[in-house]
Design a protein around this motif. Structure first.
Motif, short mmCIF file in Angstrom:
data_model
loop_
_atom_site.label_atom_id
_atom_site.label_comp_id
_atom_site.label_asym_id
_atom_site.label_seq_id
_atom_site.Cartn_x
_atom_site.Cartn_y
_atom_site.Cartn_z
N LEU A 88 -13.66 50.00 3.53
CA LEU A 88 -12.79 49.26 2.64
C LEU A 88 -11.32 49.39 3.02
N ASP A 89 -10.94 50.51 3.67
CA ASP A 89 -9.54 50.64 4.06
C ASP A 89 -9.21 49.76 5.26
N ARG A 90 -10.23 49.15 5.89
CA ARG A 90 -10.01 48.21 6.99
C ARG A 90 -10.22 46.76 6.56
N LEU A 91 -10.33 46.56 5.26
CA LEU A 91 -10.59 45.23 4.73
C LEU A 91 -9.40 44.31 5.02
N GLU A 138 -14.02 44.22 -7.73
CA GLU A 138 -14.31 45.64 -7.52
C GLU A 138 -13.93 46.08 -6.12
N LEU A 139 -14.28 45.27 -5.12
CA LEU A 139 -13.99 45.63 -3.74
C LEU A 139 -12.49 45.62 -3.47
N LEU A 140 -11.78 44.64 -3.99
CA LEU A 140 -10.34 44.60 -3.80
C LEU A 140 -9.65 45.78 -4.48
N ALA A 141 -10.16 46.16 -5.66
CA ALA A 141 -9.57 47.31 -6.36
C ALA A 141 -9.79 48.59 -5.56
N ARG A 142 -10.98 48.77 -5.02
CA ARG A 142 -11.25 49.98 -4.23
C ARG A 142 -10.50 49.96 -2.91
N ALA A 143 -10.40 48.77 -2.29
CA ALA A 143 -9.65 48.67 -1.04
C ALA A 143 -8.18 48.96 -1.26
N ALA A 144 -7.68 48.67 -2.46
CA ALA A 144 -6.27 48.94 -2.77
C ALA A 144 -6.01 50.41 -3.06
N GLY A 145 -7.09 51.20 -3.24
CA GLY A 145 -6.92 52.62 -3.52
C GLY A 145 -7.09 52.98 -4.96
N ALA A 182 -16.86 47.06 -14.85
CA ALA A 182 -16.38 45.97 -14.03
C ALA A 182 -14.87 46.07 -13.85
N ALA A 183 -14.42 45.91 -12.63
CA ALA A 183 -12.99 45.93 -12.36
C ALA A 183 -12.37 44.63 -12.86
N PRO A 184 -11.29 44.71 -13.62
CA PRO A 184 -10.67 43.47 -14.11
C PRO A 184 -10.04 42.70 -12.96
N GLU A 185 -10.02 41.38 -13.10
CA GLU A 185 -9.39 40.55 -12.08
C GLU A 185 -7.88 40.61 -12.23
N ALA A 186 -7.21 40.86 -11.12
CA ALA A 186 -5.75 40.93 -11.14
C ALA A 186 -5.19 39.57 -11.51
N PRO A 187 -4.22 39.52 -12.43
CA PRO A 187 -3.63 38.22 -12.79
C PRO A 187 -2.91 37.61 -11.60
N GLU A 188 -2.93 36.29 -11.53
CA GLU A 188 -2.31 35.59 -10.42
C GLU A 188 -1.24 34.63 -10.93
N ALA A 255 -7.82 19.74 -2.17
CA ALA A 255 -7.45 20.51 -3.35
C ALA A 255 -6.95 21.91 -2.97
N PHE A 256 -6.09 22.00 -1.99
CA PHE A 256 -5.59 23.28 -1.49
C PHE A 256 -4.58 23.85 -2.48
N ARG A 257 -4.85 25.09 -2.94
CA ARG A 257 -3.97 25.76 -3.89
C ARG A 257 -3.63 27.15 -3.38
N VAL A 258 -2.40 27.55 -3.62
CA VAL A 258 -1.90 28.86 -3.21
C VAL A 258 -1.42 29.60 -4.45
N ALA A 259 -1.80 30.87 -4.55
CA ALA A 259 -1.36 31.72 -5.65
C ALA A 259 -1.10 33.12 -5.10
N ILE A 260 -0.40 33.92 -5.87
CA ILE A 260 -0.07 35.29 -5.48
C ILE A 260 -0.48 36.22 -6.60
N SER A 261 -1.02 37.39 -6.23
CA SER A 261 -1.42 38.40 -7.21
C SER A 261 -1.23 39.77 -6.59
N ALA A 262 -1.54 40.81 -7.36
CA ALA A 262 -1.45 42.17 -6.83
C ALA A 262 -2.45 42.39 -5.70
N ASP A 263 -3.53 41.61 -5.67
CA ASP A 263 -4.53 41.72 -4.61
C ASP A 263 -4.05 41.11 -3.30
N GLY A 264 -3.06 40.24 -3.35
CA GLY A 264 -2.58 39.57 -2.15
C GLY A 264 -2.45 38.08 -2.37
#
Length: 479
Positions: A88-91, A138-145, A182-188, A255-264
């Motif tokens: 996960l640290d190489r995600l 869950e994977l993004l939360a664990r990859a983030a530490g 369940a890991a909550p989804e980071a707001p975007e 329908a290309f959309r771009v958003a930003i969150s704590a996950d990236g």
């Protein structure tokens, strides 16, 4: 159902092709259908379908996955067993894919892109949409530490969410009776959306579309003049190829959309197959902002990136697009998501000089000497580089403008190349070696002394930037 239909679809395609190619007088499928043995065709389709769906069902039963604090495990295989691990640290990125058939059943495929070779990713599919979103969070939360309060169980792909598989792979797999939080989804925060009208017009304003239109016009003229419509069948392959490329561009960038969150950075797009991409912070290796000649009147730009995990999609470029078409302001906004701080007092002025400036424009770029006109008479004034506190900027292209941005810490290796004519003129080309992708950082026909100095200084800047870079798990503080 999602995987098994492909075998049956392939059989139907072969039968259809044989039907078009053959006739009753030549045998073929038409001749078989008109014979007393017509029943063998539907019987063969039934048998092929049973084999395809049966093997897909068996493969589905043999697929399991497990999530640990450090690693994701995937076990699959019917004839040959395969067990894969992804750290996960190489995600590098997490994608949620929904092909058309999977969308009909409410299923998704979760794909983890990790730094490695072209086959280093792990695809977990197919899962229910809610389960895929929960697992991605869950994977993004664990990859983030972020450590989970309770371990996630081993799961089988065919079981309901939370149902354990007691034969999980490896000691990293947790206990089967552990509850799941369940890991909550980071707001975007939404950034932009590409209008469909702009996407269509941008495709019409490409050299491929113009060539396609000329190709059709020439074909019509040939048929009218010669009176032989059979010539259409002789050129059907390039016709399908060009048309397929344009439709694929429209379908994947719809329908290309771009958003930003704590996950990236989060990207959502697709018509027939929808895809939700999440690129964690610091995973982009290089960025290119490009503009074709036909887009110059609208001042539209395209933004693409190199990401280590997307090496397998580098040829098609479907996963490496950060903005398919946008205004200058939108392109610079998307660039700021990748590199929020350029390391200069006036970043807009530097980027403007890189996008549309040349050697006659005052600015921070070091360009090619006048002798470069002998090897690049059209674009030599656009060749140049600039260095900021955070990145190396390379510009090139007179007709097709390119601005490449490489963060110092993402410099893989550097090189200088000079051909016989370049050496005679005292010129050299400078290259930054990046991970596979649509971005090829480089600037040609610099003065040999400038290229050598840039090589030495950029190597030192890259070492210093990597030493000061943050942790791979981006939510962890410095150690």
């Amino acid at each position: 159902m999602v995987r098994g239909w492909a075998v049956l679809g392939g059989a139907l395609f072969i039968i259809g092709q044989q039907t078009l190619d053959g006739g009753p007088e030549e045998g073929g499928v038409i001749g078989l259908l008109t014979s007393p043995y017509w029943w063998t065709v539907p019987l063969g389709l039934v048998l092929v379908g049973l084999i395809g769906f049966g093997f897909a069902a068996l493969a589905w039963r043999m697929t399991t996955y497990a999530v640990g604090d450090e690693t994701v495990h995937l076990r699959r295989g019917v004839v040959f067993k395969q067990q894969r691990h992804a750290r996960l640290d190489r995600l590098q990125a997490v994608d949620v894919r929904q092909p058309l058939v999977a969308r009909l059943f409410g299923l998704s495929e979760l794909k983890l892109e990790v730094a490695g070779g072209s086959d280093s990713g792990i695809a977990i599919g197919y899962l229910r949409d809610a389960d895929a979103s929960e697992l991605r969070n869950e994977l993004l939360a664990r990859a983030a530490g972020l450590k989970s309060t309770t371990p996630a169980p081993v799961r089988e792909e065919h079981e309901t969410a939370g149902a354990p598989d007691h034969a999980g792979p490896g000691a990293d797999a947790p206990a089967a009776d552990a509850p799941v939080t369940a890991a909550p989804e980071a707001p975007e925060q939404p950034v932009l959306e590409v209008p469909m009208g702009r996407l269509i017009v941008s495709l019409l304003r490409t050299s491929v579309t113009i060539f396609f239109a000329l190709f059709i016009a020439g074909l019509i003229v040939t048929v009218v003049v010669t009176g032989t419509p059979q010539v259409v069948f002789a050129v059907i392959a390039p016709f399908i190829g060009i048309g397929g490329y344009l439709f694929n561009r429209f379908s994947t960038e719809f329908a290309f959309r771009v958003a930003i969150s704590a996950d990236g950075i989060r990207l959502r797009h697709g018509l027939l197959e929808t895809r939700a991409q999440t690129i964690p912070p610091g995973r982009v290796q290089a960025v290119s902002i490009t503009q074709g000649l036909l887009w110059r009147g609208r001042d539209w730009w395209r933004v693409q990136v190199n990401v280590a995990g997307y090496a397998a999609d580098a040829a098609s470029g479907t996963s490496n697009v950060l903005l398919p078409v946008g205004t200058r302001d939108e392109a610079l906004t998307v660039l700021s998501l990748v590199l929020p701080d350029l390391g200069v007092d006036d970043p807009r002025a530097v980027l403007e000089a890189g996008l549309s400036g040349d050697s006659r424009t005052p600015g921070p770029f070091t360009g090619s000497p006048r002798d470069a006109v002998w090897v690049d008479p059209i674009g030599w004034q656009r060749q140049g580089f600039a260095v900021t506190g955070r990145a190396l900027l390379l510009r090139s292209g007179r007709l097709y403008r390119i601005l490449t941005v490489v963060p110092h810490e993402r410099t893989q290796s550097l090189g200088i190349a000079a051909g016989p004519l370049q050496r005679r003129l005292g010129l050299a080309s400078f290259e930054v070696h990046s991970t596979p992708g649509p971005v090829s950082p480089g600037v040609h026909h610099l003065a040999a002394a400038d290229a050598a100095e840039l090589l030495e200084e950029q190597a030192a800047r890259a070492r210093s930037a990597r030493a000061q870079a943050g942790p791979e798990r981006w939510m962890e503080g410095p150690r």
